[in-house]
Motif scaffolding. Structure first.
Motif, PDB file in Angstrom:
ATOM      1  N   ARG A 363       0.845  -1.204   0.000  1.00  0.00           N
ATOM      2  CA  ARG A 363       0.000   0.000   0.000  1.00  0.00           C
ATOM      3  C   ARG A 363       0.877   1.250   0.000  1.00  0.00           C
ATOM      4  O   ARG A 363       0.646   2.205  -0.741  1.00  0.00           O
ATOM      5  N   PHE A 364       1.919   1.256   0.838  1.00  0.00           N
ATOM      6  CA  PHE A 364       2.830   2.399   0.909  1.00  0.00           C
ATOM      7  C   PHE A 364       3.515   2.640  -0.432  1.00  0.00           C
ATOM      8  O   PHE A 364       3.678   3.787  -0.854  1.00  0.00           O
ATOM      9  N   LEU A 365       3.931   1.537  -1.087  1.00  0.00           N
ATOM     10  CA  LEU A 365       4.665   1.674  -2.341  1.00  0.00           C
ATOM     11  C   LEU A 365       3.814   2.371  -3.400  1.00  0.00           C
ATOM     12  O   LEU A 365       4.306   3.222  -4.150  1.00  0.00           O
ATOM     13  N   ARG A 366       2.545   2.055  -3.453  1.00  0.00           N
ATOM     14  CA  ARG A 366       1.639   2.712  -4.403  1.00  0.00           C
ATOM     15  C   ARG A 366       1.505   4.195  -4.085  1.00  0.00           C
ATOM     16  O   ARG A 366       1.444   5.036  -4.989  1.00  0.00           O
ATOM     17  N   GLU A 367       1.438   4.519  -2.819  1.00  0.00           N
ATOM     18  CA  GLU A 367       1.229   5.918  -2.434  1.00  0.00           C
ATOM     19  C   GLU A 367       2.448   6.786  -2.701  1.00  0.00           C
ATOM     20  O   GLU A 367       2.329   7.891  -3.236  1.00  0.00           O
ATOM     21  N   VAL A 368       3.636   6.298  -2.317  1.00  0.00           N
ATOM     22  CA  VAL A 368       4.819   7.166  -2.408  1.00  0.00           C
ATOM     23  C   VAL A 368       5.295   7.344  -3.840  1.00  0.00           C
ATOM     24  O   VAL A 368       5.971   8.334  -4.147  1.00  0.00           O
ATOM     25  N   ARG A 369       4.933   6.428  -4.738  1.00  0.00           N
ATOM     26  CA  ARG A 369       5.383   6.582  -6.127  1.00  0.00           C
ATOM     27  C   ARG A 369       4.858   7.878  -6.743  1.00  0.00           C
ATOM     28  O   ARG A 369       5.560   8.537  -7.534  1.00  0.00           O
ATOM     29  N   ALA A 370       3.654   8.249  -6.396  1.00  0.00           N
ATOM     30  CA  ALA A 370       3.056   9.451  -6.983  1.00  0.00           C
ATOM     31  C   ALA A 370       3.783  10.723  -6.551  1.00  0.00           C
ATOM     32  O   ALA A 370       3.704  11.752  -7.240  1.00  0.00           O
ATOM     33  N   PHE A 371       4.501  10.678  -5.426  1.00  0.00           N
ATOM     34  CA  PHE A 371       5.185  11.863  -4.912  1.00  0.00           C
ATOM     35  C   PHE A 371       6.252  12.363  -5.882  1.00  0.00           C
ATOM     36  O   PHE A 371       6.620  13.534  -5.871  1.00  0.00           O
TER      37      PHE A 371
END
Length: 402
Positions: A363-371
């Motif tokens: 879940r974290f990996l999906r979120e931080v990629r957009a940063f």
């Protein structure tokens, strides 16, 4: 002026209270929702913010006159990092994007009447907001000067016409801060104005919600159409044709607060990896005793420490009144990529468990990629960083020759 990184005792105490609140109150809610907030019910936000309010943690970045705790940028760095330890922590403290950046902009630019109408309820968590600048190609994106949405003078106000997309938090927002062109043509560096537009105003329509890689921002991302949307003169935020200048008032601090929040999540990922490496046995020893795993852990510690140093230095600069454009671009570029590396290494250390839903790393990996995309992609920031460095060098040569 000496650099001041010292943390005031009251700020340290506030950060510790935030740390405990996130672990005891917020992370259990994160586990229930899976950290997916695009279409989460309003009651989730209310529940979390009621808890933060009761704990004396709501809106720590806003001035005390508007119900906040009045933290400076250095203080925000400490508290925001602790809040970011959970995907839902920033929402709980009312410091999530885009509301946090909008509150900062309203405090700096809005009239007293506008602050009472928009800032006060936003800081209290009674409403949410969005910031409508980005447009579908060939409109404003990484290059804001491509702004195509236009505001035309009408009796007593302005008529806004255009299309915005990837507008975070638009669904359910009480109002939008809308950037529209009041002069010039797309490509011109001036001629933009900001408007405060109530979400129920005729002519402003959410056409669709975008399905995106990230799902952790409350209200998701939407495409908005403005068609004959008329606002009064009292809805102009700041001065006409000064929108690009006001965008910088918002964007440099907002880049940094993104870094603060995501650094907290990187720490969480590293903690999960450390726990796994310290308990999982393979090849006759714990993972933490294997050289390759030690390198992953060490590299993540380095990325976290370097990110924190860049954040604190830039925060100090902003608190001195400096513009901090170069420093915030450097911090944003480095931290966005460092956070991704930390989460990716943590998932790798956890192996099959890491890509499962039993722990939140996928879940974290999906979120931080957009940063690495929003608030300026890494490539745009690198271009700006290099351009400023070349200009600074050229000025130095001219001064040496004079």
């Amino acid at each position: 002026m000496p650099i001041q990184f010292d943390i005031e005792p009251d700020v340290a105490q506030l950060a510790e209270r935030t740390r405990l609140f996130v672990r005891e109150v917020v992370i259990p809610v994160e586990a229930e929702t899976g950290g997916r907030l695009h279409d989460a019910p309003e009651k989730v936000r209310r529940q979390l913010q009621d808890g933060a309010r009761a704990a004396g943690l709501l809106s720590p970045h806003v001035g005390r006159a508007w119900g906040g705790l009045g933290l400076d940028t250095r203080g925000q760095a400490e508290v925001f990092e602790e809040a970011g330890y959970s995907l839902l922590g920033p929402l709980a403290l009312n410091i999530a994007a885009p509301d946090e950046g909008n509150m900062h902009l309203l405090e700096k630019v809005a009239t007293q009447a506008q602050k009472e109408r928009y800032l006060a309820p936003l800081a209290a968590g009674d409403i949410r907001s969005c910031f409508a600048m980005t447009e579908p190609a060939p409109g404003a994106g990484s290059d804001p000067s491509a702004l195509a949405t236009r505001a035309t003078r009408v009796p007593g106000g302005w008529r806004i016409d255009g299309r915005k997309w990837f507008i975070s938090g638009a669904r359910g927002a009480g109002f939008a801060i809308v950037m529209a062109r009041t002069g010039g043509e797309p490509g011109d560096r001036g001629g933009a104005t900001m408007f405060l537009v109530d979400a129920d105003l005729p002519g402003m329509t959410i056409e669709r919600d975008l399905k995106t890689l990230d799902e952790g921002l409350f209200g998701g991302h939407s495409e908005i159409v403005f068609d004959n949307c008329v606002v009064g003169d009292d809805q102009v935020l700041g001065e006409v044709d000064q929108g690009f200048a006001y965008a910088q008032v918002r964007l440099a601090p907002a880049r940094l607060t993104h870094c603060m929040r995501w650094l907290g999540l990187a720490r969480r990922a590293q903690d999960i990896a450390l726990e796994r490496a310290g308990t999982r046995e393979a090849f006759g020893s714990r993972l933490a005793e294997l050289g390759m795993i030690q390198q992953h852990l060490a590299d993540s510690e380095i990325d976290i420490a370097a990110s924190r140093a860049l954040i604190r230095h830039t925060a100090w600069l902003l608190d001195t009144g400096a513009r901090g454009a170069q420093e915030s671009s450097i911090a944003k570029t480095f931290v966005a990529e460092a956070v991704g590396r930390v989460v990716d290494r943590s998932l790798q250390i956890c192996g099959a468990l890491g890509i499962s839903s039993d722990i939140p790393l996928s879940r974290f990996l999906r979120e931080v990629r957009a940063f690495r995309i929003y608030d300026g992609p890494s490539e745009t920031h690198r271009w700006a960083i290099a351009r400023r460095a070349v200009s600074r060098h050229a000025r130095g040569l001219e001064e040496s020759a004079s």
